[in-house]
Design an enzyme around this catalytic site. Structure first.
Site, PDB file in Angstrom:
ATOM      1  N   CYS A 149      -5.343   5.942   7.880  1.00 57.50           N
ATOM      2  CA  CYS A 149      -4.767   4.841   7.106  1.00 57.50           C
ATOM      3  C   CYS A 149      -3.762   4.121   7.991  1.00 57.50           C
ATOM      4  CB  CYS A 149      -4.091   5.353   5.840  1.00 57.50           C
ATOM      5  SG  CYS A 149      -3.243   4.056   4.913  1.00 57.50           S
TER       6      CYS A 149
ATOM      7  N   GLY B   8      -8.669  -1.719   6.741  1.00 58.54           N
ATOM      8  CA  GLY B   8      -9.444  -2.808   6.163  1.00 58.54           C
ATOM      9  C   GLY B   8      -9.100  -4.146   6.791  1.00 58.54           C
TER      10      GLY B   8
ATOM     11  N   CYS C 282      -4.618  -2.709   3.004  1.00 58.27           N
ATOM     12  CA  CYS C 282      -5.308  -1.622   3.705  1.00 58.27           C
ATOM     13  C   CYS C 282      -5.298  -1.954   5.189  1.00 58.27           C
ATOM     14  CB  CYS C 282      -6.738  -1.468   3.181  1.00 58.27           C
ATOM     15  SG  CYS C 282      -7.714  -0.233   4.077  1.00 58.27           S
TER      16      CYS C 282
ATOM     17  N   GLU D 116     -10.398   0.223  -1.978  1.00 57.78           N
ATOM     18  CA  GLU D 116     -10.330   1.387  -1.100  1.00 57.78           C
ATOM     19  C   GLU D 116     -11.105   2.551  -1.688  1.00 57.78           C
ATOM     20  OE1 GLU D 116      -7.105   2.791   1.268  1.00 57.78           O
ATOM     21  OE2 GLU D 116      -5.842   1.091   0.678  1.00 57.78           O
TER      22      GLU D 116
ATOM     23  N   HIS E 286     -15.978   0.633   6.604  1.00 57.84           N
ATOM     24  CA  HIS E 286     -15.634  -0.600   5.883  1.00 57.84           C
ATOM     25  C   HIS E 286     -16.843  -1.521   5.835  1.00 57.84           C
ATOM     26  CE1 HIS E 286     -11.223  -0.047   5.606  1.00 57.84           C
ATOM     27  NE2 HIS E 286     -11.423   0.691   6.681  1.00 57.84           N
TER      28      HIS E 286
ATOM     29  N   ASN F 106       0.875  -1.176   0.000  1.00 57.54           N
ATOM     30  CA  ASN F 106       0.000   0.000   0.000  1.00 57.54           C
ATOM     31  C   ASN F 106       0.912   1.228   0.000  1.00 57.54           C
ATOM     32  OD1 ASN F 106      -2.635   1.167   2.286  1.00 57.54           O
ATOM     33  ND2 ASN F 106      -2.406   1.480   0.109  1.00 57.54           N
TER      34      ASN F 106
END
Length: 272
Positions: free
Chosen positions: A81, A218, A215, A206, A159, A19
């Site tokens: 994040c 996530g 993520c 995302e 999410h 990522n």
């Protein structure tokens, strides 16, 4: 600052499990329009190439040491994040901006605590206290609109986790679900599958960036969803396209803790 200095900005490319983001130290460089800058720089053909832009700053409040702002590849600003926060921990320590191995990072979803595992001056991994998951209110609202058979979990950003035998449907279904009417502010979408060894294979769409290699929020949402649906315990290994994250949802404080690596890719300068 001279005109020449304001036309060039130093940046660092980093990734957490693939990522990847562009990091700018705003204590050294000003980014006047981060939304537009994120769109231009994130382009993988005409720019630097990334999942977005992350701005690192010094906190002006006593509760935090540093700040993070994150802009997705489409220019939208994200609340939090997990992968980027781990990268910031590595950046701050290895670039000599702090000697602390516990760093308080101010984000739009609150202050997150980073604990660095350091060996001979190198940050090998970072554990982030991601806070308490939020489950009920939004999930009831979503269920009434029926976007699919999934579980809503907020980790400071929204999410929706769907357990399925076909995690590769992320490409065809992710963008549709991201903009489903049940999610007025759009949503991050996870497709997950429990493996025979107990690990959880997860692919992510995302919000604002599309398919990403990993993520962090996530992974946390997936672990929580697996636990509350009885498919896993409170500790999970989340296997994403770019690597594996270790997630623990602690019963003692109801907080979710994410542990994983962070890596430098390269430094550069770019004109604005």
């Amino acid at each position: 600052m001279s005109n020449q200095e304001t036309r060039k900005i130093g940046f660092t490319k980093m990734h957490g499990c693939g990522n990847d983001y562009i990091y700018v130290n705003t204590m050294l460089y000003e980014v006047p329009d981060p939304s537009e800058t994120a769109r231009r720089w994130s382009d993988r053909h005409k720019g630097i190439g990334s999942d977005g832009l992350v701005l690192i700053g010094k906190s002006s409040v006593a509760e935090a040491d540093f700040t993070m702002r994150i802009f997705n590849a489409d220019g939208s600003e994200a609340m939090m994040c997990g992968n980027a926060s781990r990268c910031i921990g590595k950046y701050l320590y290895e670039r000599g901006l702090t000697q602390q191995t516990e760093i308080r990072l101010l984000t739009l979803s609150g202050v997150k605590t980073l604990n660095l595992l350091v060996n001979d001056g190198v940050v090998e991994s970072v554990t982030v206290d991601m806070g308490k998951p939020v489950l009920e209110e939004e999930s009831q609202f979503i269920e009434s609109r029926n976007p699919g058979h999934g579980t809503f979990v907020s980790m400071g950003n929204p999410h929706y986790v769907i357990f399925t035998d076909n995690v590769d449907q992320v490409g065809e279904s992710g963008h549709i679900l991201e903009q489903h009417p049940a999610f007025p502010q759009r949503c991050n979408i996870e497709f997950a599958n429990i493996r025979p060894d107990g690990s959880i294979r997860t692919r992510v769409w995302e919000r604002g960036s599309g398919i990403t290699q990993a993520c962090g929020t996530g992974a946390c949402a997936t672990a929580v969803a697996a636990a509350i649906t009885g498919q896993a315990g409170r500790t999970s290994q989340i296997v994403m396209d770019g690597g594996t994250l270790s997630i623990e949802w602690r019963e003692a404080d109801n907080h979710v803790y994410m542990t994983g690596p962070a890596e430098f890719v390269f430094d550069g300068q770019i004109e604005i």
